[in-house]
Design a protein around this motif. Structure first.
Motif, mmCIF file in Angstrom:
data_model
loop_
_atom_site.group_PDB
_atom_site.id
_atom_site.type_symbol
_atom_site.label_atom_id
_atom_site.label_comp_id
_atom_site.label_asym_id
_atom_site.label_seq_id
_atom_site.Cartn_x
_atom_site.Cartn_y
_atom_site.Cartn_z
ATOM 1 N N PRO A 14 56.088 40.458 35.035
ATOM 2 C CA PRO A 14 55.442 39.307 35.687
ATOM 3 C C PRO A 14 55.777 38.019 34.950
ATOM 4 C CG PRO A 14 53.837 40.589 34.441
ATOM 5 C CD PRO A 14 55.095 41.403 34.479
ATOM 6 N N ASP A 15 55.869 36.915 35.708
ATOM 7 C CA ASP A 15 56.163 35.644 35.046
ATOM 8 C C ASP A 15 54.927 35.148 34.292
ATOM 9 O OD1 ASP A 15 54.437 34.383 36.838
ATOM 10 O OD2 ASP A 15 56.028 33.543 38.065
ATOM 11 N N GLY A 16 55.068 33.995 33.639
ATOM 12 C CA GLY A 16 53.995 33.516 32.777
ATOM 13 C C GLY A 16 52.675 33.338 33.487
ATOM 14 N N LEU A 17 52.704 32.816 34.708
ATOM 15 C CA LEU A 17 51.475 32.615 35.476
ATOM 16 C C LEU A 17 50.868 33.948 35.876
ATOM 17 C CD1 LEU A 17 49.392 31.001 37.029
ATOM 18 C CD2 LEU A 17 51.070 30.678 38.861
ATOM 19 N N GLU A 18 51.686 34.837 36.406
ATOM 20 C CA GLU A 18 51.188 36.147 36.827
ATOM 21 C C GLU A 18 50.649 36.932 35.631
ATOM 22 O OE1 GLU A 18 54.364 36.839 40.509
ATOM 23 O OE2 GLU A 18 54.815 37.525 38.476
ATOM 24 N N TRP A 19 51.365 36.865 34.517
ATOM 25 C CA TRP A 19 50.937 37.562 33.296
ATOM 26 C C TRP A 19 49.580 37.043 32.821
ATOM 27 C CZ3 TRP A 19 50.135 35.651 28.327
ATOM 28 C CH2 TRP A 19 50.066 36.597 27.283
ATOM 29 N N SER A 20 49.418 35.741 32.852
ATOM 30 C CA SER A 20 48.142 35.143 32.438
ATOM 31 C C SER A 20 47.009 35.577 33.352
ATOM 32 C CB SER A 20 48.260 33.614 32.438
ATOM 33 O OG SER A 20 49.241 33.170 31.527
ATOM 34 N N MET A 21 47.286 35.590 34.672
ATOM 35 C CA MET A 21 46.265 36.011 35.630
ATOM 36 C C MET A 21 45.871 37.462 35.422
ATOM 37 S SD MET A 21 47.721 34.150 39.065
ATOM 38 C CE MET A 21 46.542 35.036 40.125
ATOM 39 N N GLU A 22 46.845 38.320 35.173
ATOM 40 C CA GLU A 22 46.545 39.734 34.958
ATOM 41 C C GLU A 22 45.689 39.941 33.721
ATOM 42 O OE1 GLU A 22 50.200 41.886 34.868
ATOM 43 O OE2 GLU A 22 50.427 41.895 37.055
ATOM 44 N N ASN A 23 45.970 39.163 32.682
ATOM 45 C CA ASN A 23 45.202 39.303 31.447
ATOM 46 C C ASN A 23 43.797 38.727 31.550
ATOM 47 O OD1 ASN A 23 46.799 40.331 28.847
ATOM 48 N ND2 ASN A 23 48.261 39.299 30.187
ATOM 49 N N VAL A 24 43.597 37.801 32.472
ATOM 50 C CA VAL A 24 42.282 37.177 32.630
ATOM 51 C C VAL A 24 41.488 37.824 33.752
ATOM 52 C CG1 VAL A 24 41.065 35.039 33.182
ATOM 53 C CG2 VAL A 24 43.097 34.971 31.731
ATOM 54 N N ALA A 25 42.108 37.974 34.912
ATOM 55 C CA ALA A 25 41.397 38.466 36.095
ATOM 56 C C ALA A 25 41.684 39.931 36.409
ATOM 57 C CB ALA A 25 41.763 37.610 37.310
ATOM 58 N N GLY A 26 42.667 40.521 35.728
ATOM 59 C CA GLY A 26 43.010 41.913 35.986
ATOM 60 C C GLY A 26 43.956 42.095 37.153
ATOM 61 N N THR A 27 44.378 41.020 37.780
ATOM 62 C CA THR A 27 45.313 41.089 38.893
ATOM 63 C C THR A 27 46.093 39.781 38.993
ATOM 64 O OG1 THR A 27 45.551 41.372 41.293
ATOM 65 C CG2 THR A 27 43.566 40.265 40.513
ATOM 66 N N ALA A 28 47.317 39.871 39.495
ATOM 67 C CA ALA A 28 48.141 38.671 39.693
ATOM 68 C C ALA A 28 48.083 38.191 41.133
ATOM 69 C CB ALA A 28 49.592 38.963 39.308
ATOM 70 N N GLU A 29 47.319 38.887 41.966
ATOM 71 C CA GLU A 29 47.250 38.534 43.381
ATOM 72 C C GLU A 29 45.797 38.400 43.816
ATOM 73 O OE1 GLU A 29 49.499 41.191 45.788
ATOM 74 O OE2 GLU A 29 51.378 40.883 44.677
ATOM 75 N N LEU A 30 45.273 37.203 43.731
ATOM 76 C CA LEU A 30 43.915 36.940 44.190
ATOM 77 C C LEU A 30 43.912 36.783 45.704
ATOM 78 C CD1 LEU A 30 42.714 34.359 41.502
ATOM 79 C CD2 LEU A 30 42.430 36.850 41.517
ATOM 80 N N GLU A 31 42.775 37.016 46.307
ATOM 81 C CA GLU A 31 42.661 36.910 47.757
ATOM 82 C C GLU A 31 41.860 35.673 48.133
ATOM 83 O OE1 GLU A 31 41.072 40.466 49.410
ATOM 84 O OE2 GLU A 31 42.712 41.746 48.706
ATOM 85 N N ALA A 32 42.216 35.101 49.255
ATOM 86 C CA ALA A 32 41.497 33.943 49.772
ATOM 87 C C ALA A 32 41.484 34.026 51.289
ATOM 88 C CB ALA A 32 42.155 32.649 49.318
ATOM 89 N N SER A 33 40.392 33.611 51.899
ATOM 90 C CA SER A 33 40.278 33.674 53.356
ATOM 91 C C SER A 33 39.823 32.332 53.904
ATOM 92 C CB SER A 33 39.290 34.766 53.774
ATOM 93 O OG SER A 33 38.008 34.512 53.223
ATOM 94 N N GLY A 34 40.204 32.073 55.137
ATOM 95 C CA GLY A 34 39.852 30.815 55.779
ATOM 96 C C GLY A 34 40.975 30.363 56.680
#
Length: 337
Positions: free
Chosen positions: A251-271
């Motif tokens: 994973p790139d730097g952003l994805e890696w950071s998200m995985e380490n903080v949120a446990g996933t690199a793909e957050l969901e959003a609706s609207g």
């Protein structure tokens, strides 16, 4: 560091799109005075180079992460800050529309984070002062490393602020910032070395290119840059069509950071805003994730190579065409005066 739509609220996405649109308009206006007609084809070729270069994720040892070049400092050093910003905007627009790399709702944020700081802030106020006493390989290398690290760090901080302003509770500011800054310092170091190497190579071929951008002067009319253009074009084809197959799967730097903080690199959003953006992107992205559309969701080497070559070609046309259009408008106004 391409943000997905789920990382920004519609309001933040709209604000960043407006801010980036303003920077684009201002850059186009400044290009009417600053753009050298000899550099118009260079805009296209360098756009292709950056598109291809961003396809290669390099591993950051000991982290499980990877990074790719942003390209803003490299572009600004060769084209000047305003043509560089427009060229990088073309790269990011094509990536989002045709390859689903970065969200459409987040496009303004991505242009700002990757382009504004590098091209319009760090290059004129950091890179140029370092080399102003004389262009030498050492000064170019030092300026490249320092400038790229600073530009990427500012971009990483912006990502965190934008997610905070968007109310993304899965990414608390302090923890997210603590991950984003160190990993992008490491990515910036690698990109800075690469940028310095490329600029030193070009400086030895045609020092006038760097000198004209630094001094805001036009290239001599009798100066030929065909050899430089040819070398860069071959480089873009080789990187996009071949070396892109060697890109790191980490994973790139952003994805890696998200995985380490949120446990996933793909957050969901609706609207409605997210659904509309996703619908548009799904209809325009004919090579999503730099590969052929398939039912099994797995890419192929051929798909990656084709994506690299086609993407570089489209970027060349858009970036070069943008420069030509601005120059044509300038010439028409001059004739009517």
């Amino acid at each position: 560091m391409h943000m997905a739509d789920a990382l920004v609220s519609p309001a933040v996405g709209g604000i960043m799109l407006a801010a980036s649109a303003g920077a684009i308009a201002y850059s186009a206006y400044k290009c009417k005075d600053d753009l050298d007609e000899k550099k118009i084809p260079l805009m296209g070729v360098m756009g292709a180079v950056i598109f291809a270069g961003q396809m290669i994720n390099f591993t950051i040892p000991g982290t499980g992460s990877s990074g790719h070049i942003g390209g803003g400092i490299l572009l600004a050093a060769l084209l000047g800050p305003f043509p560089a910003f427009l060229t990088l905007t073309a790269v990011l627009l094509i990536q989002a529309l045709f390859f689903a790399d970065g969200g459409l709702l987040a496009l303004g944020a991505n242009i700002w984070n990757l382009g504004f700081y590098a091209c319009l802030l760090v290059y004129p106020f950091v890179f140029k002062p370092i080399v102003k006493k004389g262009l030498t390989p050492t000064r170019i290398s030092v300026a490249s490393v320092v400038s790229v690290i600073l530009a990427l760090t500012l971009g990483a901080i912006s990502v965190v602020i934008q997610t905070l302003a968007s109310g993304i509770t899965e990414l608390p500011m302090a923890t997210f910032m603590g991950m984003m800054i160190p990993i992008h310092l490491a990515i910036g170091l690698v990109e800075g070395v690469v940028t310095g190497g490329i600029l030193v190579f070009i400086y030895k071929m045609r020092p006038e290119l760097l000198e004209s951008s630094m001094d805001n002067k036009k290239l001599p009319k009798n100066l030929s840059i065909q050899k430089v253009l040819g070398v860069l074009l071959v480089f873009a084809v080789v990187v996009g069509g071949g070396l892109s197959l060697l890109a790191s799967s980490n994973p790139d730097g952003l994805e890696w950071s998200m995985e380490n903080v949120a446990g996933t690199a793909e957050l969901e959003a609706s609207g409605n805003a997210y659904d509309s953006a996703a619908g548009i992107q799904e209809s325009t992205a004919f090579l999503p994730d730099y590969g052929f559309k398939s039912t099994d969701g797995e890419g192929s080497a051929a798909g990656t190579s084709v994506s690299g070559i086609i993407g570089a070609g489209i970027t060349l046309i858009l970036a070069g065409g943008t420069g030509y259009l601005i120059y044509a408008v300038k010439r028409r106004k001059e004739k009517t005066v």
